[in-house]
Write an enzyme that holds these catalytic residues in place. Sequence first.
Site, short mmCIF file in Angstrom:
data_model
loop_
_atom_site.label_atom_id
_atom_site.label_comp_id
_atom_site.label_asym_id
_atom_site.label_seq_id
_atom_site.Cartn_x
_atom_site.Cartn_y
_atom_site.Cartn_z
N CYS A 54 93.77 36.25 10.49
CA CYS A 54 94.32 35.95 11.82
C CYS A 54 95.83 36.01 11.80
CB CYS A 54 93.86 34.57 12.28
SG CYS A 54 94.45 34.12 13.92
N CYS A 58 99.12 28.92 12.45
CA CYS A 58 98.67 27.52 12.50
C CYS A 58 98.71 26.96 11.06
CB CYS A 58 97.27 27.44 13.07
SG CYS A 58 97.08 28.38 14.60
N CYS A 61 95.53 26.16 8.97
CA CYS A 61 94.36 27.04 9.00
C CYS A 61 94.21 27.99 7.81
CB CYS A 61 94.35 27.83 10.29
SG CYS A 61 92.80 28.75 10.47
N CYS A 98 77.64 27.35 18.02
CA CYS A 98 79.03 27.54 18.38
C CYS A 98 79.58 28.71 17.55
CB CYS A 98 79.82 26.26 18.08
SG CYS A 98 81.54 26.40 18.54
N CYS A 130 78.23 27.93 22.56
CA CYS A 130 79.65 27.63 22.71
C CYS A 130 80.41 28.73 21.99
CB CYS A 130 80.04 26.33 22.04
SG CYS A 130 78.88 25.03 22.34
N CYS A 190 85.80 22.18 25.82
CA CYS A 190 85.74 21.41 24.59
C CYS A 190 87.15 21.51 24.00
CB CYS A 190 84.69 22.04 23.68
SG CYS A 190 84.70 21.37 22.01
N ARG A 262 83.50 14.22 19.66
CA ARG A 262 82.87 14.83 18.48
C ARG A 262 83.59 14.46 17.19
NH1 ARG A 262 82.11 20.60 19.48
NH2 ARG A 262 80.40 19.76 20.69
N1 SAM Z 1 91.02 31.11 16.47
C1 SAM Z 1 90.53 30.26 17.47
C2 SAM Z 1 91.51 29.18 17.88
O1 SAM Z 1 92.43 28.91 17.12
O2 SAM Z 1 91.33 28.62 18.95
C3 SAM Z 1 89.20 29.61 17.14
C4 SAM Z 1 88.92 29.12 15.74
S1 SAM Z 1 89.97 27.82 15.12
C5 SAM Z 1 89.63 27.82 13.43
C6 SAM Z 1 89.24 26.35 15.79
C7 SAM Z 1 89.88 25.03 15.49
O3 SAM Z 1 89.55 24.61 14.17
C8 SAM Z 1 91.39 24.93 15.50
O4 SAM Z 1 91.89 24.82 16.79
C9 SAM Z 1 91.63 23.65 14.71
O5 SAM Z 1 91.70 22.54 15.58
C10 SAM Z 1 90.40 23.56 13.80
N2 SAM Z 1 90.79 23.70 12.38
C11 SAM Z 1 91.18 24.84 11.77
N3 SAM Z 1 91.48 24.61 10.47
C12 SAM Z 1 91.27 23.28 10.25
C13 SAM Z 1 91.42 22.44 9.11
N4 SAM Z 1 91.86 22.90 7.95
N5 SAM Z 1 91.11 21.14 9.25
C14 SAM Z 1 90.66 20.65 10.44
N6 SAM Z 1 90.52 21.41 11.55
C15 SAM Z 1 90.82 22.71 11.47
C1 DTB Z 2 86.68 22.14 16.11
O1 DTB Z 2 87.33 21.31 16.77
N1 DTB Z 2 86.42 22.03 14.80
C2 DTB Z 2 85.66 23.16 14.32
C3 DTB Z 2 85.38 23.93 15.63
N2 DTB Z 2 86.14 23.23 16.60
C4 DTB Z 2 85.48 25.36 15.72
C5 DTB Z 2 86.33 23.95 13.27
C6 DTB Z 2 86.76 23.16 12.08
C7 DTB Z 2 87.30 24.12 11.09
C8 DTB Z 2 87.62 23.46 9.77
C9 DTB Z 2 88.20 24.42 8.82
C10 DTB Z 2 87.31 25.54 8.41
O2 DTB Z 2 86.12 25.34 8.10
O3 DTB Z 2 87.79 26.69 8.33
FE1 SF4 Z 3 93.96 31.90 13.88
FE2 SF4 Z 3 93.24 29.75 12.52
FE3 SF4 Z 3 95.15 29.56 14.33
FE4 SF4 Z 3 92.57 29.99 15.12
S1 SF4 Z 3 93.38 28.16 14.11
S2 SF4 Z 3 94.42 31.02 15.87
S3 SF4 Z 3 91.89 31.25 13.40
S4 SF4 Z 3 95.25 30.77 12.44
#
Ligand code: SAM
Ligand code: DTB
Ligand code: SF4
Length: 328
Positions: A54, A58, A61, A98, A130, A190, A262
């Site tokens: 991606c 973030c 992430c 989801c 979702c 959500c 959640r």
């Molecule tokens: N790329 C899309 C976005 O950012 O909206 C959808 C997928 S993204 C991985 C969904 C959510 O996962 C993020 O908004 C974040 O709140 C959560 N998330 C990602 N990495 C995480 C981590 N290491 N620990 C906890 N939550 C995480």
């Molecule tokens: C949300 O609030 N938590 C989920 C879902 N929406 C998509 C994702 C958590 C991701 C945790 C890090 C990972 O597994 O990559």
């Molecule tokens: Fe990309 Fe992760 Fe950010 Fe979603 S949370 S926009 S997957 S870097």
Amino acid sequence: MSDLRHDWTLEEMLDIYNKPLLDLVYQAATAHRQYHNSSEVQVSSLLSIKTGGCKEDCAYCPQAARYNTDVDVHKTLDVDDVLQKAKQAKLGGSSRMCLGAAWREVRDNRDFDKVLDMVRGINELDMEVCCTLGMLSEEQAQKLSDAGVYAYNHNIDTSEDYYGDIISTRTYEDRLNTLKNVRKANMTICSGGIIGMGESIEDRLKMLITLSNIQPHPESVPINTLVPVKGTPLADEAEVPFEDLLRMIATARIVMPKSMVRLSAGRLERSRLEQGFCFMAGANSIFAGDKLLTTPNPEFNEDMDMFSFFGLKPMESAHVAEKNNQPV
Ligand code: SAM
Ligand code: DTB
Ligand code: SF4
């Protein structure tokens, strides 16, 4: 029932958050019972349909291309594979799928058409769908809604003040705009965030204020605890004390009593009793299955054992509930 407010102040929130812990849990449990069946927990299965690579930054992430993490990049899965996984999840007892994609935003291309096919196919299995695919235009939101998406996950993650410390490649306003498009298209919202990224308690509460300013409140509010991942800038963040998580869940329940709260990422680090306390304080939804998007999560059977220990049961999907209410 007029306690759905959209004008919470930080002072009021701090007063709630800082109550003696058991008084706080009691108040949240009371609010929970006003609007929900306290023995039911919604269970969703998460599936990463496009993993890694991606372009956003973030800081939490593991899927951001710019960090060197162990995540294997994978292109968008085929529709048949996804439907196969949905069938398995359904057999396992899940009523809701989801679909997550590591996209900054949805593009109008063949991958999006694939997602629309996945959504139609999962709906045909009588499961709720979702999606969490990044930012959406009004038209894209409408297409997802028309295909049968029930809820769209799009987290605001933290307070507006702290946002710039975590993400620089998009703005808070961008996120809120997508949420508006989601609502306009009649999907449910959500939206929640992450605790444990170095933010203050005030930041956490300001995030809840922003969410509670949305009218009507988001139907679902995920509270994630940071899963620190090697290679990301937040890999070495300190663990979040359980008390902080419990206070956050309880406060979210009190200020948005009608929403689903959640207990999202970070459950592996919490004991069964700690999770039970969170359900007591108003959490009524989880992600089940041994993987979130890229990181581990408790085993499905372990969660079902936990449910029976606490006298909880998985909630039926809206689909199934509708069917059961139809005259035969
Ligand atoms: N790329 C899309 C976005 O950012 O909206 C959808 C997928 S993204 C991985 C969904 C959510 O996962 C993020 O908004 C974040 O709140 C959560 N998330 C990602 N990495 C995480 C981590 N290491 N620990 C906890 N939550 C995480
Ligand atoms: C949300 O609030 N938590 C989920 C879902 N929406 C998509 C994702 C958590 C991701 C945790 C890090 C990972 O597994 O990559
Ligand atoms: Fe990309 Fe992760 Fe950010 Fe979603 S949370 S926009 S997957 S870097």
